[in-house]
Design a protein around this motif. Structure first.
Motif, PDB file in Angstrom:
ATOM      1  N   GLN A   1    -111.738  29.680  -5.441  1.00  0.00           N
ATOM      2  CA  GLN A   1    -110.646  29.736  -6.419  1.00  0.00           C
ATOM      3  C   GLN A   1    -109.444  28.978  -5.861  1.00  0.00           C
ATOM      4  OE1 GLN A   1    -109.407  33.682  -7.409  1.00  0.00           O
ATOM      5  NE2 GLN A   1    -107.858  33.009  -8.865  1.00  0.00           N
ATOM      6  N   VAL A   2    -108.958  28.015  -6.642  1.00  0.00           N
ATOM      7  CA  VAL A   2    -107.817  27.219  -6.208  1.00  0.00           C
ATOM      8  C   VAL A   2    -106.530  27.984  -6.479  1.00  0.00           C
ATOM      9  CG1 VAL A   2    -106.546  25.075  -6.538  1.00  0.00           C
ATOM     10  CG2 VAL A   2    -109.052  25.067  -6.612  1.00  0.00           C
ATOM     11  N   GLN A   3    -105.678  28.022  -5.480  1.00  0.00           N
ATOM     12  CA  GLN A   3    -104.363  28.652  -5.637  1.00  0.00           C
ATOM     13  C   GLN A   3    -103.293  27.711  -5.120  1.00  0.00           C
ATOM     14  OE1 GLN A   3    -104.621  32.582  -3.724  1.00  0.00           O
ATOM     15  NE2 GLN A   3    -104.647  33.453  -5.776  1.00  0.00           N
ATOM     16  N   LEU A   4    -102.204  27.626  -5.870  1.00  0.00           N
ATOM     17  CA  LEU A   4    -101.045  26.825  -5.490  1.00  0.00           C
ATOM     18  C   LEU A   4     -99.825  27.739  -5.535  1.00  0.00           C
ATOM     19  CD1 LEU A   4    -101.773  23.677  -7.695  1.00  0.00           C
ATOM     20  CD2 LEU A   4    -102.285  23.954  -5.274  1.00  0.00           C
ATOM     21  N   VAL A   5     -99.097  27.807  -4.443  1.00  0.00           N
ATOM     22  CA  VAL A   5     -97.946  28.695  -4.367  1.00  0.00           C
ATOM     23  C   VAL A   5     -96.717  27.888  -3.971  1.00  0.00           C
ATOM     24  CG1 VAL A   5     -96.956  30.741  -3.307  1.00  0.00           C
ATOM     25  CG2 VAL A   5     -99.425  30.632  -3.740  1.00  0.00           C
ATOM     26  N   GLU A   6     -95.762  27.799  -4.916  1.00  0.00           N
ATOM     27  CA  GLU A   6     -94.534  27.060  -4.665  1.00  0.00           C
ATOM     28  C   GLU A   6     -93.471  27.967  -4.048  1.00  0.00           C
ATOM     29  OE1 GLU A   6     -95.861  25.509  -8.853  1.00  0.00           O
ATOM     30  OE2 GLU A   6     -95.739  27.433  -7.813  1.00  0.00           O
ATOM     31  N   SER A   7     -92.564  27.339  -3.317  1.00  0.00           N
ATOM     32  CA  SER A   7     -91.413  28.038  -2.768  1.00  0.00           C
ATOM     33  C   SER A   7     -90.297  27.027  -2.547  1.00  0.00           C
ATOM     34  CB  SER A   7     -91.759  28.741  -1.461  1.00  0.00           C
ATOM     35  OG  SER A   7     -92.184  27.802  -0.485  1.00  0.00           O
ATOM     36  N   GLY A   8     -89.093  27.546  -2.325  1.00  0.00           N
ATOM     37  CA  GLY A   8     -87.979  26.678  -1.972  1.00  0.00           C
ATOM     38  C   GLY A   8     -86.966  26.442  -3.069  1.00  0.00           C
ATOM     39  N   GLY A   9     -87.220  26.946  -4.263  1.00  0.00           N
ATOM     40  CA  GLY A   9     -86.250  26.760  -5.334  1.00  0.00           C
ATOM     41  C   GLY A   9     -85.001  27.599  -5.099  1.00  0.00           C
ATOM     42  N   GLY A  10     -83.998  27.377  -5.945  1.00  0.00           N
ATOM     43  CA  GLY A  10     -82.768  28.147  -5.813  1.00  0.00           C
ATOM     44  C   GLY A  10     -81.635  27.527  -6.582  1.00  0.00           C
ATOM     45  N   LEU A  11     -80.438  28.024  -6.290  1.00  0.00           N
ATOM     46  CA  LEU A  11     -79.210  27.546  -6.928  1.00  0.00           C
ATOM     47  C   LEU A  11     -78.469  26.662  -5.934  1.00  0.00           C
ATOM     48  CD1 LEU A  11     -77.044  27.633  -9.171  1.00  0.00           C
ATOM     49  CD2 LEU A  11     -76.172  29.719  -8.079  1.00  0.00           C
ATOM     50  N   VAL A  12     -78.071  25.479  -6.392  1.00  0.00           N
ATOM     51  CA  VAL A  12     -77.372  24.540  -5.517  1.00  0.00           C
ATOM     52  C   VAL A  12     -76.312  23.818  -6.335  1.00  0.00           C
ATOM     53  CG1 VAL A  12     -79.028  22.674  -5.929  1.00  0.00           C
ATOM     54  CG2 VAL A  12     -77.729  22.707  -3.795  1.00  0.00           C
ATOM     55  N   GLN A  13     -75.257  23.405  -5.684  1.00  0.00           N
ATOM     56  CA  GLN A  13     -74.222  22.628  -6.366  1.00  0.00           C
ATOM     57  C   GLN A  13     -74.659  21.179  -6.531  1.00  0.00           C
ATOM     58  OE1 GLN A  13     -70.565  23.185  -4.140  1.00  0.00           O
ATOM     59  NE2 GLN A  13     -69.945  24.839  -5.520  1.00  0.00           N
ATOM     60  N   ALA A  14     -74.109  20.530  -7.533  1.00  0.00           N
ATOM     61  CA  ALA A  14     -74.390  19.114  -7.737  1.00  0.00           C
ATOM     62  C   ALA A  14     -74.081  18.329  -6.467  1.00  0.00           C
ATOM     63  CB  ALA A  14     -73.570  18.582  -8.899  1.00  0.00           C
ATOM     64  N   GLY A  15     -74.976  17.402  -6.135  1.00  0.00           N
ATOM     65  CA  GLY A  15     -74.840  16.635  -4.903  1.00  0.00           C
ATOM     66  C   GLY A  15     -75.573  17.243  -3.727  1.00  0.00           C
ATOM     67  N   GLY A  16     -76.035  18.476  -3.887  1.00  0.00           N
ATOM     68  CA  GLY A  16     -76.727  19.155  -2.808  1.00  0.00           C
ATOM     69  C   GLY A  16     -78.199  18.800  -2.733  1.00  0.00           C
ATOM     70  N   SER A  17     -78.896  19.493  -1.830  1.00  0.00           N
ATOM     71  CA  SER A  17     -80.311  19.214  -1.579  1.00  0.00           C
ATOM     72  C   SER A  17     -81.124  20.506  -1.560  1.00  0.00           C
ATOM     73  CB  SER A  17     -80.476  18.518  -0.222  1.00  0.00           C
ATOM     74  OG  SER A  17     -79.812  17.275  -0.193  1.00  0.00           O
ATOM     75  N   LEU A  18     -82.387  20.361  -1.895  1.00  0.00           N
ATOM     76  CA  LEU A  18     -83.366  21.430  -1.773  1.00  0.00           C
ATOM     77  C   LEU A  18     -84.695  20.799  -1.373  1.00  0.00           C
ATOM     78  CD1 LEU A  18     -82.830  23.684  -4.930  1.00  0.00           C
ATOM     79  CD2 LEU A  18     -82.392  24.351  -2.562  1.00  0.00           C
ATOM     80  N   ARG A  19     -85.524  21.586  -0.689  1.00  0.00           N
ATOM     81  CA  ARG A  19     -86.886  21.141  -0.403  1.00  0.00           C
ATOM     82  C   ARG A  19     -87.861  22.158  -0.957  1.00  0.00           C
ATOM     83  NH1 ARG A  19     -90.365  19.766   5.072  1.00  0.00           N
ATOM     84  NH2 ARG A  19     -90.371  22.037   5.313  1.00  0.00           N
ATOM     85  N   LEU A  20     -88.693  21.717  -1.856  1.00  0.00           N
ATOM     86  CA  LEU A  20     -89.743  22.567  -2.404  1.00  0.00           C
ATOM     87  C   LEU A  20     -91.019  22.386  -1.591  1.00  0.00           C
ATOM     88  CD1 LEU A  20     -89.304  21.898  -6.240  1.00  0.00           C
ATOM     89  CD2 LEU A  20     -88.057  23.493  -4.751  1.00  0.00           C
ATOM     90  N   SER A  21     -91.759  23.475  -1.466  1.00  0.00           N
ATOM     91  CA  SER A  21     -93.052  23.446  -0.789  1.00  0.00           C
ATOM     92  C   SER A  21     -94.108  24.003  -1.723  1.00  0.00           C
ATOM     93  CB  SER A  21     -93.011  24.291   0.492  1.00  0.00           C
ATOM     94  OG  SER A  21     -92.060  23.809   1.405  1.00  0.00           O
ATOM     95  N   CYS A  22     -95.327  23.537  -1.548  1.00  0.00           N
ATOM     96  CA  CYS A  22     -96.452  24.040  -2.326  1.00  0.00           C
ATOM     97  C   CYS A  22     -97.643  24.179  -1.389  1.00  0.00           C
ATOM     98  CB  CYS A  22     -96.774  23.104  -3.469  1.00  0.00           C
ATOM     99  SG  CYS A  22     -98.282  23.511  -4.361  1.00  0.00           S
ATOM    100  N   ALA A  23     -98.048  25.403  -1.158  1.00  0.00           N
ATOM    101  CA  ALA A  23     -99.189  25.677  -0.290  1.00  0.00           C
ATOM    102  C   ALA A  23    -100.440  25.818  -1.137  1.00  0.00           C
ATOM    103  CB  ALA A  23     -98.938  26.952   0.505  1.00  0.00           C
ATOM    104  N   ALA A  24    -101.471  25.061  -0.787  1.00  0.00           N
ATOM    105  CA  ALA A  24    -102.710  25.043  -1.567  1.00  0.00           C
ATOM    106  C   ALA A  24    -103.840  25.707  -0.794  1.00  0.00           C
ATOM    107  CB  ALA A  24    -103.088  23.605  -1.895  1.00  0.00           C
ATOM    108  N   SER A  25    -104.739  26.327  -1.540  1.00  0.00           N
ATOM    109  CA  SER A  25    -105.934  26.914  -0.941  1.00  0.00           C
ATOM    110  C   SER A  25    -107.074  26.850  -1.938  1.00  0.00           C
ATOM    111  CB  SER A  25    -105.678  28.364  -0.521  1.00  0.00           C
ATOM    112  OG  SER A  25    -105.345  29.150  -1.637  1.00  0.00           O
ATOM    113  N   GLY A  26    -108.309  26.968  -1.424  1.00  0.00           N
ATOM    114  CA  GLY A  26    -109.462  27.017  -2.300  1.00  0.00           C
ATOM    115  C   GLY A  26    -110.071  25.673  -2.636  1.00  0.00           C
ATOM    116  N   ARG A  27    -109.573  24.605  -2.015  1.00  0.00           N
ATOM    117  CA  ARG A  27    -110.091  23.268  -2.306  1.00  0.00           C
ATOM    118  C   ARG A  27    -109.853  22.420  -1.061  1.00  0.00           C
ATOM    119  NH1 ARG A  27    -108.293  19.925  -7.681  1.00  0.00           N
ATOM    120  NH2 ARG A  27    -110.077  20.998  -8.586  1.00  0.00           N
ATOM    121  N   THR A  28    -110.666  21.367  -0.899  1.00  0.00           N
ATOM    122  CA  THR A  28    -110.438  20.423   0.197  1.00  0.00           C
ATOM    123  C   THR A  28    -109.202  19.601  -0.156  1.00  0.00           C
ATOM    124  OG1 THR A  28    -112.820  20.325   0.613  1.00  0.00           O
ATOM    125  CG2 THR A  28    -111.441  18.618   1.627  1.00  0.00           C
ATOM    126  N   PHE A  29    -108.081  20.068   0.317  1.00  0.00           N
ATOM    127  CA  PHE A  29    -106.774  19.571  -0.109  1.00  0.00           C
ATOM    128  C   PHE A  29    -106.640  18.065   0.043  1.00  0.00           C
ATOM    129  CE2 PHE A  29    -102.288  19.933  -0.807  1.00  0.00           C
ATOM    130  CZ  PHE A  29    -101.668  19.086   0.096  1.00  0.00           C
TER     131      PHE A  29
END
Length: 120
Positions: free
Chosen positions: A1-29
């Motif tokens: 079973q393929v699963q994708l789990v995102e993280s890293g979102g949030g509230l930021v001011q204009a001009g700022g930065s964020l890094r999103l991550s996505c961890a995958a499992s259940g498949r030869t990534f």
């Protein structure tokens, strides 16, 4: 079973930065292309960036020069580094895996999404 789990979102001011991550499992990534999509309220879901199995990245015009997609096959994880964020980047961001190693934005598995909110 393929699963994708995102993280890293949030509230930021204009001009700022964020890094999103996505961890995958259940498949030869490493052999599949990976994508990031987003959906803003009242709008259709749209592709943001994709990376093929060889590591070549593709971007929507609206994020070119500001966002960077990357992948770490050893960790089965894909990232989206978002810099110079704008209020119009506010959306629910989804990670997705493609059916092949090529970026066609034809995803077959999706994560649950992570919210990004950019305040002006």
């Amino acid at each position: 079973q393929v699963q994708l789990v995102e993280s890293g979102g949030g509230l930021v001011q204009a001009g700022g930065s964020l890094r999103l991550s996505c961890a995958a499992s259940g498949r030869t990534f490493s052999i599949y292309a990976m994508d990031w999509f987003r959906q803003a309220p009242g709008k259709e879901r749209e592709p943001v960036a994709g990376i093929n199995s060889r590591g070549t990245a593709y971007y929507a015009d609206s994020v070119k020069g500001r966002f960077t997609i990357s992948r770490d096959n050893a960790k089965n994880t894909v990232y989206l580094q978002m810099n110079s964020l704008k209020p119009e980047d506010t959306a629910l961001y989804y990670c997705a895996t493609e059916k092949t190693g090529w970026v066609r934005y034809e995803a077959d598995y999706w994560g649950q999404g992570t919210q990004v909110t950019v305040s002006s």
